[in-house]
Design an enzyme around this catalytic site. Structure first.
Site, mmCIF file in Angstrom:
data_model
loop_
_atom_site.group_PDB
_atom_site.id
_atom_site.type_symbol
_atom_site.label_atom_id
_atom_site.label_comp_id
_atom_site.label_asym_id
_atom_site.label_seq_id
_atom_site.Cartn_x
_atom_site.Cartn_y
_atom_site.Cartn_z
ATOM 1 N N TYR A 332 0.853 -1.183 0.000
ATOM 2 C CA TYR A 332 0.000 0.000 0.000
ATOM 3 C C TYR A 332 0.893 1.239 0.000
ATOM 4 O O TYR A 332 1.733 1.429 0.877
ATOM 5 C CB TYR A 332 -0.881 -0.029 1.243
ATOM 6 C CG TYR A 332 -2.047 0.946 1.286
ATOM 7 C CD1 TYR A 332 -2.185 1.987 0.376
ATOM 8 C CD2 TYR A 332 -3.034 0.814 2.255
ATOM 9 C CE1 TYR A 332 -3.253 2.867 0.432
ATOM 10 C CE2 TYR A 332 -4.117 1.684 2.329
ATOM 11 C CZ TYR A 332 -4.213 2.714 1.417
ATOM 12 O OH TYR A 332 -5.278 3.585 1.479
ATOM 13 N N CYS A 333 0.742 2.107 -1.020
ATOM 14 C CA CYS A 333 1.448 3.385 -1.097
ATOM 15 C C CYS A 333 2.960 3.174 -1.001
ATOM 16 O O CYS A 333 3.535 2.462 -1.818
ATOM 17 C CB CYS A 333 0.916 4.328 -0.016
ATOM 18 S SG CYS A 333 1.494 6.042 -0.162
ATOM 19 N N LEU A 334 3.624 3.757 -0.017
ATOM 20 C CA LEU A 334 5.057 3.575 0.144
ATOM 21 C C LEU A 334 5.399 2.102 0.362
ATOM 22 O O LEU A 334 6.455 1.629 -0.081
ATOM 23 C CB LEU A 334 5.560 4.423 1.314
ATOM 24 C CG LEU A 334 7.036 4.331 1.679
ATOM 25 C CD1 LEU A 334 7.926 4.615 0.487
ATOM 26 C CD2 LEU A 334 7.347 5.281 2.831
ATOM 27 N N GLY A 336 3.893 -0.254 -1.119
ATOM 28 C CA GLY A 336 3.880 -0.805 -2.474
ATOM 29 C C GLY A 336 5.176 -0.524 -3.212
ATOM 30 O O GLY A 336 5.661 -1.370 -3.976
ATOM 31 N N PHE A 360 -1.483 -1.105 -4.060
ATOM 32 C CA PHE A 360 -2.531 -0.123 -3.787
ATOM 33 C C PHE A 360 -1.940 1.280 -3.908
ATOM 34 O O PHE A 360 -0.981 1.619 -3.207
ATOM 35 C CB PHE A 360 -3.088 -0.276 -2.372
ATOM 36 C CG PHE A 360 -3.798 -1.564 -2.081
ATOM 37 C CD1 PHE A 360 -4.206 -2.411 -3.094
ATOM 38 C CD2 PHE A 360 -4.076 -1.936 -0.769
ATOM 39 C CE1 PHE A 360 -4.870 -3.592 -2.812
ATOM 40 C CE2 PHE A 360 -4.734 -3.099 -0.465
ATOM 41 C CZ PHE A 360 -5.137 -3.940 -1.491
#
Length: 599
Positions: A332-334, A336, A360
């Site tokens: 998710y985000c960082l 990811g 994500f």
């Protein structure tokens, strides 16, 4: 309809008011004394422009003055609109039907109170503000000859200035605040003053606006409640394994890598909107990394450490706990971005321990990072580095403030109005409780991330960055990847995240969810909200992809589960946390996530 037409003035108990005033004066004196002691003996700092804002506006002013015709034309348009507004207001006072000269955008929730449209003085104030805002923003967006980076900075900070001066933010020009003032006999402003002091005290002299009732939630009691155990702990993270709810599960465990810029329980707020609980219910053995909230002793921890002591260590721990060498993974985000780097690190060594990956709202190509680009240039990064070198980390409050500025009306001014002008307590809201639970960034890691990825955009280049002695080449990653982005994301704009699909060497699926960076991800099927878009053909760019995409109702979660099932259909008996080679250390959500910076 005016403010005083519907609300009768109520006079408060003078004894109560005296008590509140005495408390306010005492707390104010204590804050001022603490600030005086903090500054004692220090040489007053000279004004600085470490963000480059002053220079950007100076350059913009110079360019505007060199093109006086454009400036005169713009001012004439403002003058014309002002005359039209005066004429319209006079007509309203005389009872004539008139149309507004300007109206708020449909998404602008600041002027929802009926008085802004029905009371002529407030309608005039509202339209005057909207006209002046439009003029100033238009002027800031059309400065000929200004370099692109300065132009973005001028536009962004002009918007901050415009938002701050909205009439809704001042007690005497906010009809709702005036009604509350009359209804309580002024007690609402006293309560607001008390709330302001409490936020200053909590922020140790810096304003830290409460967005929610911070005492209404407790980790493990009414947020982060999915049953599980901590089965492994290292210097960078704890690894949580969740208890199964199905008799059998997919053979490959599911590893979730959340961002360490926030805490993992955004994925486990409540049972009805917990992605973790839902993933467990779909028959996954779910593992989640819970990152440590670092202090100054973590100053030298870099991206390599998050790789080695985070994702790679988690893979080893999962194999010990379950006997499985291969996993499915979600970032998710960082998180990811780290997951993508982990995939490339493994690929460079000829390993495929992660057989499918889901990203994500993840940035991999930082060519167009959105409004965050305003904060990323050499001058600002030098200033950030100096602050981090002094304390060993970037404070979570600084990052929270940056993200809040991207949506200032929703995440700053609405709470200032509620807490200070109306004197109300913030509403208990689990999402905002999580949002207020900020984390720190180690100095070395954060500097590397901002420079090598945001500023230099090296991750997209084969061998552009080296982690753990291994050049990272995303093109060597051949496992299936599911990209999930959000159409209103202001942190990781979806057209930028889409560019990441071109970097991998295997099969890609791109899905676009509704809403933004959080709600676009946390969208359970039972809510039946937002919808999502799919298109099996990636096309040449984001616009082409969207033009050919099909919109679906409901949540993308079900689409993702079907995709994962196609990648991993083998089943094994359910695994109980702590029953394998790694015994349970403590109950979820564990100790690392409980460390809170401010309350």
């Amino acid at each position: 309809m005016g403010v005083s037409d519907t609300v009768e003035m109520q006079w408060p108990d003078p004894v109560s008011v005296t008590g509140v005033l005495q408390e306010i004066f005492t707390r104010s004196e204590r804050l001022l004394q603490a600030e005086f002691e903090r500054r004692r003996g220090r040489t007053p700092a000279l004004p600085s422009d470490e963000l480059g804002i002053g220079k950007a506006f100076f350059d913009a002013s110079s360019h505007l003055l060199s093109s006086p015709l454009h400036l005169v034309e713009s001012q004439m348009m403002l003058w014309r609109d002002g005359l039209q507004l005066w004429s319209s207001a006079l007509g309203s006072l005389l009872g004539a039907p008139v149309s507004p000269v300007i109206e708020p955008a449909r998404s602008d929730r600041r002027f929802r109170d009926a008085a802004w449209s029905e009371a002529v003085p407030f309608d005039f104030i509202k339209q005057s503000y909207l006209l002046a805002s439009r003029w100033l923003l238009d002027l800031s967006q059309h400065v000929e000859g200004l370099d692109e980076r300065s132009a973005r900075k001028v536009e962004f900070y002009t918007r901050q200035f415009v938002d701050a001066l909205a009439p809704t933010n001042f007690a005497l020009t906010n009809p709702e605040a005036l009604r509350e003032l009359c209804r309580t006999g002024g007690e609402s402003l006293l309560k607001g003053w008390r709330n302001l002091l409490a936020d200053l005290e909590r922020g140790k002299g810096k304003l830290n606006i409460r967005m929610t009732d911070l005492d209404a939630f407790e980790l493990g009691r009414n947020v982060a409640v999915t049953p599980g155990k901590v089965i492994w702990q290292g210097p960078m993270a704890q690894l949580l394994q969740y208890s199964p709810t199905t008799p059998d599960v997919r053979r490959r465990p599911l590893l979730i890598v959340p961002p360490w810029i926030n805490k993992f329980y955004i994925l486990d707020l409540r049972e009805k909107n917990s992605f973790i609980k839902w993933a467990v219910d779909q028959g996954n053995t779910v593992f989640v990394l819970s990152w440590i909230n670092p202090g100054a002793d973590y100053a030298d921890k870099g991206f390599d450490d998050y790789l080695r002591d985070g994702t790679l260590a988690a893979l080893d721990a999962i194999e010990q706990a379950t006997g499985e060498h291969e996993v499915n993974a979600v970032g998710y985000c960082l998180g990811g971005t780290l997951l993508a780097a982990t995939l490339a690190w493994l690929a460079a060594r000829g390993e495929q321990r992660i057989k499918s990956a889901t990203l994500f709202t993840t940035m991999l190509d930082f060519t167009h990072p959105g409004e965050l680009e305003v904060f990323i240039d050499e001058q600002q990064l030098d200033a950030i580095d100096k602050r981090m070198q002094a304390q060993g980390y970037l404070d979570g409050a600084e990052m929270a403030g940056t993200f809040n500025m991207l949506r200032a009306n929703d995440l700053i001014w609405s709470f200032a109005i509620n807490n200070y002008l109306l004197g109300k307590e913030p509403f208990p809201f689990d999402l905002l409780y999580w949002n207020s639970d900020s984390t720190r960034m180690p100095a070395k890691m954060h500097s590397f991330y901002l420079r090598k990825m945001y500023l230099e955009n090296r991750l997209r280049e084969p061998g552009g960055i080296v982690l753990g002695g291994v050049p990272i080449d995303l093109g060597k990653v051949t496992v299936p990847v599911y990209f999930l982005s959000a159409i209103e994301d202001h942190i990781a704009p979806w057209k930028s995240t889409f560019m990441g699909t071109r970097l991998f060497g295997g099969p890609m699926k791109f899905v676009l969810g509704g809403s933004g960076h959080i709600a676009g991800v946390i969208n359970p099927p039972a809510a039946n909200k937002y919808g999502y878009w799919t298109n099996p053909q990636l096309g040449t760019d984001a616009a082409t992809w969207l033009a050919g995409a099909t919109q679906h109702a409901g949540s993308w979660w079900s689409d993702w589960d079907a995709w994962l099932a196609a990648e991993d259909d083998a089943r094994v008996p359910a695994r109980v946390p702590g029953s394998g080679a790694l015994p349970a250390r403590e109950d979820a959500p564990g100790a690392y996530v409980r460390y809170r910076l401010l309350k």
